[in-house]
Design a protein around this motif. Structure first.
Motif, PDB file in Angstrom:
ATOM      1  N   ASN A 129       2.562  -5.947   3.310  1.00 27.71           N
ATOM      2  CA  ASN A 129       1.952  -5.397   4.560  1.00 27.71           C
ATOM      3  C   ASN A 129       0.988  -6.485   5.110  1.00 27.71           C
ATOM      4  O   ASN A 129       0.754  -6.867   6.082  1.00 27.71           O
ATOM      5  CB  ASN A 129       1.121  -4.070   4.165  1.00 27.71           C
ATOM      6  CG  ASN A 129       0.855  -3.443   5.270  1.00 27.71           C
ATOM      7  OD1 ASN A 129       1.313  -3.148   6.348  1.00 27.71           O
ATOM      8  ND2 ASN A 129      -0.567  -2.963   5.207  1.00 27.71           N
ATOM      9  N   SER A 130       0.436  -7.138   4.096  1.00 26.99           N
ATOM     10  CA  SER A 130      -0.629  -8.100   4.589  1.00 26.99           C
ATOM     11  C   SER A 130      -0.093  -9.355   5.352  1.00 26.99           C
ATOM     12  O   SER A 130      -0.423 -10.004   6.321  1.00 26.99           O
ATOM     13  CB  SER A 130      -1.267  -8.847   3.276  1.00 26.99           C
ATOM     14  OG  SER A 130      -1.787  -8.154   2.358  1.00 26.99           O
ATOM     15  N   ARG A 131       1.244  -9.691   4.833  1.00 23.14           N
ATOM     16  CA  ARG A 131       1.857 -10.675   5.600  1.00 23.14           C
ATOM     17  C   ARG A 131       2.323 -10.369   7.086  1.00 23.14           C
ATOM     18  O   ARG A 131       2.374 -11.215   7.798  1.00 23.14           O
ATOM     19  CB  ARG A 131       3.238 -11.426   4.786  1.00 23.14           C
ATOM     20  CG  ARG A 131       2.660 -12.229   3.485  1.00 23.14           C
ATOM     21  CD  ARG A 131       3.639 -12.862   2.918  1.00 23.14           C
ATOM     22  NE  ARG A 131       4.119 -13.878   3.559  1.00 23.14           N
ATOM     23  CZ  ARG A 131       3.680 -15.095   3.873  1.00 23.14           C
ATOM     24  NH1 ARG A 131       2.820 -15.581   3.243  1.00 23.14           N
ATOM     25  NH2 ARG A 131       4.459 -15.869   4.603  1.00 23.14           N
ATOM     26  N   ILE A 183       0.311 -16.550  -2.188  1.00 27.31           N
ATOM     27  CA  ILE A 183       1.132 -15.860  -1.700  1.00 27.31           C
ATOM     28  C   ILE A 183       0.936 -14.923  -0.505  1.00 27.31           C
ATOM     29  O   ILE A 183       2.000 -14.844   0.396  1.00 27.31           O
ATOM     30  CB  ILE A 183       1.576 -14.605  -2.832  1.00 27.31           C
ATOM     31  CG1 ILE A 183       2.252 -15.162  -4.164  1.00 27.31           C
ATOM     32  CG2 ILE A 183       2.352 -13.376  -2.494  1.00 27.31           C
ATOM     33  CD1 ILE A 183       2.348 -14.311  -5.296  1.00 27.31           C
ATOM     34  N   LEU A 184      -0.072 -14.631  -0.377  1.00 26.25           N
ATOM     35  CA  LEU A 184      -0.537 -13.827   1.092  1.00 26.25           C
ATOM     36  C   LEU A 184      -0.636 -14.888   1.841  1.00 26.25           C
ATOM     37  O   LEU A 184      -0.320 -14.520   3.305  1.00 26.25           O
ATOM     38  CB  LEU A 184      -1.909 -13.274   0.799  1.00 26.25           C
ATOM     39  CG  LEU A 184      -1.885 -12.295  -0.412  1.00 26.25           C
ATOM     40  CD1 LEU A 184      -3.132 -11.443  -0.190  1.00 26.25           C
ATOM     41  CD2 LEU A 184      -0.764 -11.039  -0.035  1.00 26.25           C
ATOM     42  N   LEU A 195       3.498  -4.806  -4.379  1.00 27.92           N
ATOM     43  CA  LEU A 195       4.656  -5.088  -3.310  1.00 27.92           C
ATOM     44  C   LEU A 195       4.206  -4.768  -1.936  1.00 27.92           C
ATOM     45  O   LEU A 195       4.377  -5.570  -1.050  1.00 27.92           O
ATOM     46  CB  LEU A 195       5.781  -4.398  -3.819  1.00 27.92           C
ATOM     47  CG  LEU A 195       7.137  -4.858  -3.220  1.00 27.92           C
ATOM     48  CD1 LEU A 195       7.562  -6.398  -3.554  1.00 27.92           C
ATOM     49  CD2 LEU A 195       8.345  -4.105  -3.586  1.00 27.92           C
ATOM     50  N   TYR A 196       3.834  -3.570  -1.693  1.00 28.20           N
ATOM     51  CA  TYR A 196       3.380  -3.008  -0.582  1.00 28.20           C
ATOM     52  C   TYR A 196       2.177  -4.084   0.056  1.00 28.20           C
ATOM     53  O   TYR A 196       2.228  -4.299   1.185  1.00 28.20           O
ATOM     54  CB  TYR A 196       2.833  -1.662  -0.586  1.00 28.20           C
ATOM     55  CG  TYR A 196       2.518  -1.095   0.616  1.00 28.20           C
ATOM     56  CD1 TYR A 196       3.349  -0.711   1.575  1.00 28.20           C
ATOM     57  CD2 TYR A 196       1.064  -1.086   1.317  1.00 28.20           C
ATOM     58  CE1 TYR A 196       3.027  -0.272   2.952  1.00 28.20           C
ATOM     59  CE2 TYR A 196       0.579  -0.595   2.273  1.00 28.20           C
ATOM     60  CZ  TYR A 196       1.441   0.025   3.063  1.00 28.20           C
ATOM     61  OH  TYR A 196       1.201   0.110   4.508  1.00 28.20           O
ATOM     62  N   ASN A 197       1.140  -4.277  -0.795  1.00 27.97           N
ATOM     63  CA  ASN A 197       0.323  -5.154  -0.189  1.00 27.97           C
ATOM     64  C   ASN A 197       0.744  -6.455  -0.033  1.00 27.97           C
ATOM     65  O   ASN A 197       0.316  -6.904   1.408  1.00 27.97           O
ATOM     66  CB  ASN A 197      -0.751  -5.275  -1.469  1.00 27.97           C
ATOM     67  CG  ASN A 197      -2.235  -6.050  -1.182  1.00 27.97           C
ATOM     68  OD1 ASN A 197      -2.531  -5.796   0.056  1.00 27.97           O
ATOM     69  ND2 ASN A 197      -2.439  -6.812  -1.849  1.00 27.97           N
ATOM     70  N   ILE A 198       1.424  -7.095  -0.526  1.00 30.98           N
ATOM     71  CA  ILE A 198       2.037  -8.414  -0.182  1.00 30.98           C
ATOM     72  C   ILE A 198       2.644  -8.352   1.280  1.00 30.98           C
ATOM     73  O   ILE A 198       2.468  -9.100   2.286  1.00 30.98           O
ATOM     74  CB  ILE A 198       2.758  -8.972  -1.237  1.00 30.98           C
ATOM     75  CG1 ILE A 198       2.509  -9.216  -2.490  1.00 30.98           C
ATOM     76  CG2 ILE A 198       3.641 -10.171  -0.738  1.00 30.98           C
ATOM     77  CD1 ILE A 198       3.301  -9.509  -3.663  1.00 30.98           C
TER      78      ILE A 198
END
Ligand SMILES: [Zn+2]
Length: 324
Positions: free
Chosen positions: A274-276, A245-246, A269-272
Motif C-alpha cells: 500500500n505504501s508503495r 523497502i518502502l 505485507l499490506y503496509n509495504i
C-alpha cells in the motif's frame, strides 16, 4: 542516478583503498631499488630541485618560456637517467611507477570534472552486491534466459502455445527493464515453480541497476524476517531495511505465499504494498500461487492491492530447472 548514499560511500572507500595500495606498493619498490642503486636518490633530488627552480624563476621575472623549455629537457634527461639506472641494476624500467588500477583517473574516480568509467562501474558492482544475491544475479540476465526450453505445445489452462507465450513474456520483461522509470507499473508474475519467474525478475533487477536505479530484492520470507527483527529491536540501526523497502526505486518480492503467515506478516505485507502504491513506486511480485489462491490466502484488501496495482504476467511450461 539514485543509488543509496551508502553505495557511493562504499565505492569511494574502495577507490581510496586502491589508490593508497598502489602508492604504498610503489613506495616499497622505491625503497628496495634505492638500496641496490643509491644513485636513484641523486637523480630524484635533481628532479625535485627542478620544481623549486620554477618557483624561483617566476619570482625573479625571468624569461619563463625559455626557462620552462630547458626544464622540460632536463626533466626528460633525469627520467631517462633513472630508467637507465634501474635497468642496470636489473629492475624493469617502470619499476618505480605507481601502478593504479585505473590509469585514466589514477584511482581518484574523476576524469576531469566527470566521474571516471571505473567509478561508475564500481558503483554498479557495489549496488549489485547490496542486493545480497550476487551470484544468482550475475547468472540471471536476459542473455541467459532460454525461450527454446519451453515446450512447443498448447497450455491447457490459458489456451496459448507455451513457447510463443513465454517468448512474449520475455520480450515484455526486457522492454520493461530497458524502459524502466519510477513511473513504471508494478508486475505480478505468477505460475508454477521453476518456470523462470525468479530468473526474469533478477534479469530486470540487473538491467535496472545498470541504468542507475536503486533496487531492493528479497524473498518474502527473508524480507519478513528482517522486518520482524527490526520491529522487535533485534537489528542494529544501521541494518534497518524498512526505509529501503518502502523508498527504493524498484522493490522485488520473490516467492509470495511461501512466508510463514502471521498477523505481523500480513499487516507488513499490506503496509509495504500500500505504501508503495501511494508513493507511486513500482513493485514486482512473483508467486507460485494462482490468482484464485492469492484470493484465498490473503484478505481481500491485500489481494486486491497486489493484483489490482500490477500487470499480471502468467508463466507457463515445464519446470525448466529440471531440464539441464
Ligand atoms: Zn578511473
Amino acid at each position: 542516478m539514485s543509488y543509496k548514499k551508502s553505495v557511493y560511500i562504499k565505492a569511494k572507500e574502495i577507490l581510496a583503498h586502491r589508490k593508497a595500495t598502489a602508492e604504498r606498493e610503489a613506495e616499497m619498490r622505491r625503497s628496495a631499488a634505492v638500496v641496490l642503486c643509491p644513485e636513484i636518490l641523486e637523480v630524484e633530488k635533481e628532479m625535485a630541485s627542478h620544481g623549486i627552480g620554477v618557483v624561483k624563476a617566476i619570482g625573479m621575472g625571468a624569461n619563463l618560456d625559455e626557462y620552462m623549455k630547458n626544464l622540460a629537457v632536463a626533466n626528460l634527461k633525469a627520467q631517462a637517467r633513472r630508467k637507465e639506472l634501474l635497468k642496470n641494476a636489473g629492475f624493469p624500467e617502470d619499476y618505480l611507477d605507481i601502478k593504479y588500477t585505473c590509469d585514466i583517473c589514477k584511482d581518484t574516480g574523476y576524469n576531469q570534472e566527470f566521474y571516471c568509467q571505473c567509478y561508475r562501474k564500481l558503483i554498479r558492482d557495489v549496488a549489485r552486491e547490496n542486493l545480497g544475491v550476487n551470484s544468482p544475479l550475475k547468472k540471471c540476465t536476459f542473455d541467459t534466459f532460454r525461450v527454446d526450453r519451453y515446450p512447443d505445445i498448447m497450455d491447457s489452462g490459458m489456451q496459448v502455445n507455451q513457447r510463443e507465450h513465454m517468448k512474449s513474456v520475455y520480450q515484455y520483461c526486457k522492454d520493461y527493464a530497458e524502459n524502466f522509470t519510477t513511473d513504471s507499473t508494478g508486475l505480478f508474475m505468477y505460475g508454477k515453480t521453476g518456470l523462470g519467474k525468479t530468473h526474469l525478475s533478477l534479469a530486470i533487477a540487473n538491467e535496472v541497476i545498470n541504468r542507475g536505479y536503486d533496487v531492493y530484492y528479497g524473498s518474502v520470507q527473508s524480507i519478513m524476517d528482517k522486518l520482524e527483527a527490526e520491529h522487535f529491536g533485534r537489528l542494529p540501526r544501521e541494518d534497518s531495511i524498512k526505509d529501503d523497502i518502502l523508498d527504493c526505486d524498484l522493490l522485488i518480492i520473490d516467492d509470495l505465499g511461501t512466508e510463514f503467515s502471521t498477523q505481523f506478516t500480513n499487516a507488513e505485507l499490506y503496509n509495504i504494498i500500500n505504501s508503495r502504491i501511494l508513493a507511486s513506486l513500482p513493485t514486482i511480485i512473483s508467486t507460485n500461487l494462482s490468482i484464485e489462491e492469492i484470493g484465498e490466502r490473503y484478505t481481500q484488501r491485500v489481494a486486491s492491492r497486489i493484483i489490482g496495482s500490477s500487470m499480471a504476467i502468467y508463466f507457463c511450461g515445464k519446470d525448466i530447472r529440471q531440464m539441464d
